[in-house]
Scaffold this active site. Sequence first.
Site, PDB file in Angstrom:
ATOM      1  N   SER A 140      32.867  38.575  35.852  1.00  0.00           N
ATOM      2  CA  SER A 140      33.947  38.174  34.951  1.00  0.00           C
ATOM      3  C   SER A 140      33.432  37.550  33.666  1.00  0.00           C
ATOM      4  O   SER A 140      34.120  37.547  32.644  1.00  0.00           O
ATOM      5  CB  SER A 140      34.876  37.190  35.673  1.00  0.00           C
ATOM      6  OG  SER A 140      35.481  37.794  36.798  1.00  0.00           O
ATOM      7  N   GLN A 249      47.289  44.875  30.632  1.00  0.00           N
ATOM      8  CA  GLN A 249      47.797  46.078  31.286  1.00  0.00           C
ATOM      9  C   GLN A 249      47.045  46.357  32.578  1.00  0.00           C
ATOM     10  O   GLN A 249      47.645  46.747  33.585  1.00  0.00           O
ATOM     11  CB  GLN A 249      47.709  47.279  30.348  1.00  0.00           C
ATOM     12  CG  GLN A 249      48.180  48.581  30.997  1.00  0.00           C
ATOM     13  CD  GLN A 249      48.491  49.661  30.001  1.00  0.00           C
ATOM     14  OE1 GLN A 249      49.411  49.541  29.201  1.00  0.00           O
ATOM     15  NE2 GLN A 249      47.729  50.752  30.039  1.00  0.00           N
ATOM     16  N   GLU A 250      45.727  46.173  32.568  1.00  0.00           N
ATOM     17  CA  GLU A 250      44.948  46.403  33.783  1.00  0.00           C
ATOM     18  C   GLU A 250      45.423  45.494  34.910  1.00  0.00           C
ATOM     19  O   GLU A 250      45.537  45.916  36.074  1.00  0.00           O
ATOM     20  CB  GLU A 250      43.464  46.167  33.512  1.00  0.00           C
ATOM     21  CG  GLU A 250      42.578  46.403  34.721  1.00  0.00           C
ATOM     22  CD  GLU A 250      41.097  46.208  34.422  1.00  0.00           C
ATOM     23  OE1 GLU A 250      40.298  46.231  35.392  1.00  0.00           O
ATOM     24  OE2 GLU A 250      40.736  46.031  33.244  1.00  0.00           O
ATOM     25  N   ARG A 251      45.738  44.240  34.590  1.00  0.00           N
ATOM     26  CA  ARG A 251      46.188  43.306  35.618  1.00  0.00           C
ATOM     27  C   ARG A 251      47.603  43.641  36.084  1.00  0.00           C
ATOM     28  O   ARG A 251      47.934  43.453  37.255  1.00  0.00           O
ATOM     29  CB  ARG A 251      46.075  41.885  35.084  1.00  0.00           C
ATOM     30  CG  ARG A 251      44.623  41.456  35.009  1.00  0.00           C
ATOM     31  CD  ARG A 251      44.343  40.261  34.147  1.00  0.00           C
ATOM     32  NE  ARG A 251      42.896  40.021  34.148  1.00  0.00           N
ATOM     33  CZ  ARG A 251      42.252  39.249  33.282  1.00  0.00           C
ATOM     34  NH1 ARG A 251      42.935  38.624  32.319  1.00  0.00           N
ATOM     35  NH2 ARG A 251      40.937  39.103  33.349  1.00  0.00           N
ATOM     36  N   HIS A 346      51.459  45.112  64.426  1.00  0.00           N
ATOM     37  CA  HIS A 346      51.104  46.427  64.967  1.00  0.00           C
ATOM     38  C   HIS A 346      50.218  46.315  66.208  1.00  0.00           C
ATOM     39  O   HIS A 346      49.951  47.330  66.864  1.00  0.00           O
ATOM     40  CB  HIS A 346      50.369  47.267  63.912  1.00  0.00           C
ATOM     41  CG  HIS A 346      51.281  47.976  62.966  1.00  0.00           C
ATOM     42  ND1 HIS A 346      51.920  47.354  61.920  1.00  0.00           N
ATOM     43  CD2 HIS A 346      51.667  49.292  62.907  1.00  0.00           C
ATOM     44  CE1 HIS A 346      52.636  48.237  61.237  1.00  0.00           C
ATOM     45  NE2 HIS A 346      52.514  49.414  61.831  1.00  0.00           N
ATOM     46  N   ASN A 374      40.565  36.148  41.109  1.00  0.00           N
ATOM     47  CA  ASN A 374      41.728  35.264  41.086  1.00  0.00           C
ATOM     48  C   ASN A 374      41.380  33.844  40.662  1.00  0.00           C
ATOM     49  O   ASN A 374      42.246  33.105  40.188  1.00  0.00           O
ATOM     50  CB  ASN A 374      42.421  35.277  42.450  1.00  0.00           C
ATOM     51  CG  ASN A 374      43.278  36.521  42.620  1.00  0.00           C
ATOM     52  OD1 ASN A 374      43.303  37.400  41.768  1.00  0.00           O
ATOM     53  ND2 ASN A 374      43.999  36.586  43.737  1.00  0.00           N
TER      54      ASN A 374
END
Length: 385
Positions: A140, A249-251, A346, A374
């Site tokens: 990052s 936009q990617e996020r 399940h 995050n």
Amino acid sequence: MTARVAAGTSARPVLREDHEAFRTQVRRFVDREIAPHHTRWEDEGRVPASLWRAAGAAGLLCTTLPEPWGAGGDFGHAAVIIEELARVNATGVGFSLHSEVVAPYLHAYGTPAQHGRWLPAMAAGTCIGAIAMTEPDAGSDLKAIRTTARRDGDAYVLSGQKTYISNGLNAGLVIVVAKTDPAAGARGLSLLVVENGIAGFRRGPALRKIGLRAQDTAELFFDEVRVPIAHRLGEEGQGFGYLMHQLAQERLVIAVRAAASVEAFLARTIAWTRERKAFGQRVLDYQNTRFRLAEAKAQAVMLRAFVDDCLARHLRGELDAERAAMAKLVGSEMQNRLLDECLQLHGGQGFMADGGIGSAWVDARVARIYGGSNEIMREIIARGL
């Protein structure tokens, strides 16, 4: 496809009638061309190039780019594709990275000559795009990037290594983030487009991952690669700003996928608990099951409302970095938590790697890491406190 269709009726106000009509086309393609084969592609570690060409022919690539480069739609059309892939957990299909991350960089910062050279082939699926930011010692923190590109006549000489690059094996072009001025920190980053087959560019073998096993992910190596100056995107030294501008936009892509994944696998889990019996009664008849599913449904509905609000803002050009970080943070965290709940309900079947809830649970884990971890999302949000 056109983004200028009059508003129609939709179960979700953010989506128009033309978006939902497009969904029918996308769902048909996904159910026919992708879902029956995805488990095999996971075993092979790669989606075949023929699928990309088929998607291009069907108008499913670069939908947000204006004509003649793309389909002339908007991000609502892109969201439909993301959601339909999430519905069947087709995590190996790198359409969103190609269409909603790489192509927008080329369109936003490229010259008319660059548009003509790369965008038609990307829309057709004959050239697959990737972007190379991450390095062994730089994730990052883009300022820590060590890959360099020095000017030499009419070219840059590119040297360095990138890792964890999605679409890395299939890519026909890679946008490489490199330091053109190592002394300038973030102001020294530039974006260079490296085409397949250029001397000095090689790829390592497919990286083995715990999830996203059908998505080709690789290390890329650049050994004195001569990249023409004409293949630089935008201005020299402006790469950091370009990257920051496109990350919202990617996020949002990650958040849209998270909301759709939660909805799809919650519906599957409810259906499973209706059919599965334990100690003479349906699993759904136990209060513990109903309460856990009720809470999951409440959270899924809230996630959908927030993500659709972010989508509406983005369609109006109003989605800011802070809200995109919130969507990515909340969406990925809720996706991981709620899929874990669904897997538990399940029982043993949930732990099977058969393309069902078990696969979705494993694949979701990376959503908390890629697109900016995050922890970084929390830092971005904290700046506005």
